[in-house]
Write a protein that holds these residues in place. Structure first.
Motif, mmCIF file in Angstrom:
data_model
loop_
_atom_site.group_PDB
_atom_site.id
_atom_site.type_symbol
_atom_site.label_atom_id
_atom_site.label_comp_id
_atom_site.label_asym_id
_atom_site.label_seq_id
_atom_site.Cartn_x
_atom_site.Cartn_y
_atom_site.Cartn_z
ATOM 1 N N ARG A 121 12.450 4.629 6.318
ATOM 2 C CA ARG A 121 12.175 3.822 7.840
ATOM 3 C C ARG A 121 13.651 2.800 8.123
ATOM 4 O O ARG A 121 13.711 2.196 6.598
ATOM 5 C CB ARG A 121 10.874 3.122 7.950
ATOM 6 C CG ARG A 121 10.775 2.754 9.524
ATOM 7 C CD ARG A 121 9.406 2.100 9.570
ATOM 8 N NE ARG A 121 9.096 1.610 10.206
ATOM 9 C CZ ARG A 121 8.652 2.160 12.017
ATOM 10 N NH1 ARG A 121 8.957 3.790 12.101
ATOM 11 N NH2 ARG A 121 8.933 1.327 12.516
ATOM 12 N N PHE A 133 12.482 3.519 13.396
ATOM 13 C CA PHE A 133 12.660 5.255 13.432
ATOM 14 C C PHE A 133 12.637 5.278 12.190
ATOM 15 O O PHE A 133 13.702 4.848 10.892
ATOM 16 C CB PHE A 133 13.630 5.394 14.445
ATOM 17 C CG PHE A 133 15.075 5.137 13.656
ATOM 18 C CD1 PHE A 133 15.750 5.806 12.871
ATOM 19 C CD2 PHE A 133 16.244 3.717 14.162
ATOM 20 C CE1 PHE A 133 17.053 5.230 12.590
ATOM 21 C CE2 PHE A 133 16.664 2.945 13.488
ATOM 22 C CZ PHE A 133 17.366 4.261 13.303
ATOM 23 N N ARG A 134 12.730 7.006 12.029
ATOM 24 C CA ARG A 134 13.224 7.933 10.519
ATOM 25 C C ARG A 134 13.945 8.273 10.606
ATOM 26 O O ARG A 134 14.474 9.268 10.897
ATOM 27 C CB ARG A 134 12.225 8.728 10.388
ATOM 28 C CG ARG A 134 10.390 7.859 10.091
ATOM 29 C CD ARG A 134 8.859 9.021 9.698
ATOM 30 N NE ARG A 134 9.339 9.962 10.705
ATOM 31 C CZ ARG A 134 8.269 10.530 10.525
ATOM 32 N NH1 ARG A 134 7.728 11.502 10.054
ATOM 33 N NH2 ARG A 134 8.706 11.754 12.442
ATOM 34 N N VAL A 137 14.533 12.181 11.420
ATOM 35 C CA VAL A 137 14.004 12.687 12.234
ATOM 36 C C VAL A 137 15.857 12.775 13.110
ATOM 37 O O VAL A 137 16.069 13.468 13.221
ATOM 38 C CB VAL A 137 13.451 11.744 13.087
ATOM 39 C CG1 VAL A 137 13.476 12.152 14.535
ATOM 40 C CG2 VAL A 137 12.076 11.983 12.258
ATOM 41 N N VAL A 138 16.508 11.592 12.834
ATOM 42 C CA VAL A 138 17.152 11.213 13.573
ATOM 43 C C VAL A 138 18.832 12.502 12.919
ATOM 44 O O VAL A 138 19.193 12.691 13.479
ATOM 45 C CB VAL A 138 18.182 9.264 13.877
ATOM 46 C CG1 VAL A 138 19.348 9.607 14.372
ATOM 47 C CG2 VAL A 138 16.457 9.226 14.373
ATOM 48 N N LEU A 140 18.333 15.291 11.557
ATOM 49 C CA LEU A 140 17.911 16.160 11.863
ATOM 50 C C LEU A 140 18.271 16.317 13.595
ATOM 51 O O LEU A 140 19.404 17.776 14.015
ATOM 52 C CB LEU A 140 16.386 16.327 11.823
ATOM 53 C CG LEU A 140 16.352 18.136 12.508
ATOM 54 C CD1 LEU A 140 17.146 19.229 11.668
ATOM 55 C CD2 LEU A 140 14.466 18.141 12.230
ATOM 56 N N LEU A 141 18.294 15.516 14.442
ATOM 57 C CA LEU A 141 18.683 15.618 15.975
ATOM 58 C C LEU A 141 19.856 15.643 15.684
ATOM 59 O O LEU A 141 20.377 16.335 16.230
ATOM 60 C CB LEU A 141 17.939 14.291 16.356
ATOM 61 C CG LEU A 141 18.394 13.917 17.873
ATOM 62 C CD1 LEU A 141 17.931 15.676 18.785
ATOM 63 C CD2 LEU A 141 17.826 13.702 18.694
ATOM 64 N N LEU A 168 11.836 8.376 20.802
ATOM 65 C CA LEU A 168 11.711 7.131 19.298
ATOM 66 C C LEU A 168 11.260 5.924 19.919
ATOM 67 O O LEU A 168 11.368 4.852 19.504
ATOM 68 C CB LEU A 168 12.906 6.753 18.394
ATOM 69 C CG LEU A 168 13.529 8.501 17.974
ATOM 70 C CD1 LEU A 168 14.858 8.279 16.979
ATOM 71 C CD2 LEU A 168 12.688 8.788 16.915
#
Length: 254
Positions: A121, A133-134, A137-138, A140-141, A168
Motif C-alpha cells: 500500500r 492505493f494498492r 492494482v495501479v 495492472l491498470l 481508487l
C-alpha cells in the motif's frame, strides 16, 4: 489529461491521417505539450510522486507492446475501439453521478506529502486527509492503459485519471499531475519505439499541436487549484463520456 485523446479522432476523421504513423504523431503532442503542466504541479508541490511512479512502471511495458501490435496487426484499430468506448462511458457516467459527493476548493497552500510506501500500500496526504492505493492494482491498470495508449497514440491519462478518481477514490487535485507526468514519460518512449519500428511520425504536425497544448496545460495546471473538485469532475466526466460515445458510435476515426 493532456488533450491528446481529442486530437486523435480529429486527425483521423478530419485530416484523413489513418496510417499507423498517426499514433506516434499524436504522442509527439504529449511530448511537447505536457512539460508546462508538469512543471506547475511539481513547483507547487501538488505532484503525487508515488502514484506517478506506479503508473509509469505499468504503462511503459504496455506502450511498447501496444506499439508493436499497432504496427504489426492493427493497421485499422477499430477492432478494440468499442471496448475502449464502453470503458470510457462507464467512467464518465461514474464521474457525473458522484459530482455531488465531493468537496469544494482545497486550501491554496495544500500540498501532496508522501506518508508511506510499501509493496502492499502507498499513502499520501493532501489538504489534511490521507489517501492510499494498492500499487498492484495501479500497475495492472497502467499496463492495460499503456497497451491501449500504444495502439491509439494517447498517453492514457483519459483512462487513468477517471479510474483513479472513481475507483481508487483519490482526489482529482492530486491525480492530474501524476497522470500527466506518466503520460509524458510514456509518450517519449512510445515515439522512440514507433520510430524504431518504422512508423515515422509527422514531426511538424505533432509539434504544431503540441505548441498550443504547451500553453494550455500550463494554464490549466495553474488554474486547477482554484476550481472546486465537483466542477473538475463534471468537466472531466462530460469529456470522457463524450469520447466514449464517439468511439462506440464509430466516429472516433476513419
Amino acid at each position: 489529461m493532456s488533450g491528446a485523446f481529442l486530437l486523435l479522432p480529429f486527425q483521423m476523421s478530419v485530416l484523413g491521417f489513418v496510417t499507423p504513423a498517426v499514433t506516434p504523431t499524436n504522442l509527439i503532442y504529449n511530448v511537447v505539450a505536457i512539460p508546462g503542466g508538469v512543471y506547475r504541479y511539481a513547483r507547487e508541490r501538488r505532484m503525487a510522486w508515488p502514484l506517478a511512479g506506479a503508473i509509469i512502471a505499468g504503462t511503459l511495458p504496455g506502450v511498447f507492446l501496444g506499439a508493436w501490435v499497432r504496427t504489426r496487426y492493427l493497421t485499422d484499430p477499430r477492432h478494440v475501439r468499442l471496448f475502449v468506448g464502453l470503458v470510457l462511458l462507464y467512467l464518465g457516467a461514474k464521474l457525473l453521478l458522484y459530482c455531488r459527493e465531493v468537496g469544494g476548493i482545497p486550501p491554496r497552500s495544500a500540498t501532496v506529502q508522501t506518508v508511506s510506501v510499501t509493496p502492499a500500500r502507498i499513502e499520501y496526504s493532501f489538504a489534511g486527509q490521507v489517501f492510499g492505493f494498492r500499487p498492484a492494482v495501479v500497475l495492472l491498470l497502467a499496463l492495460v492503459v499503456g497497451l491501449i495508449g500504444g495502439i491509439y497514440g494517447v498517453g492514457g491519462g483519459a483512462i487513468i485519471a477517471p479510474f483513479a478518481v472513481v475507483v481508487l477514490r483519490l482526489p482529482v487535485h492530486t491525480v492530474a499531475g501524476a497522470a500527466m507526468l506518466a503520460t509524458f514519460i510514456t509518450a517519449v518512449a512510445g515515439v522512440s519505439f514507433f520510430h524504431l519500428l518504422g512508423a515515422h511520425p509527422d514531426w511538424l504536425l505533432g509539434g504544431l499541436f503540441g505548441a498550443g497544448g504547451l500553453a494550455g496545460t500550463y494554464v490549466g495546471a495553474r488554474l486547477q487549484k482554484y476550481l472546486p473538485e465537483r466542477w473538475i469532475r463534471l468537466v472531466l466526466g462530460i469529456l470522457v463520456a463524450a469520447l466514449g460515445a464517439m468511439y462506440v458510435s464509430g466516429q472516433g476515426g476513419a
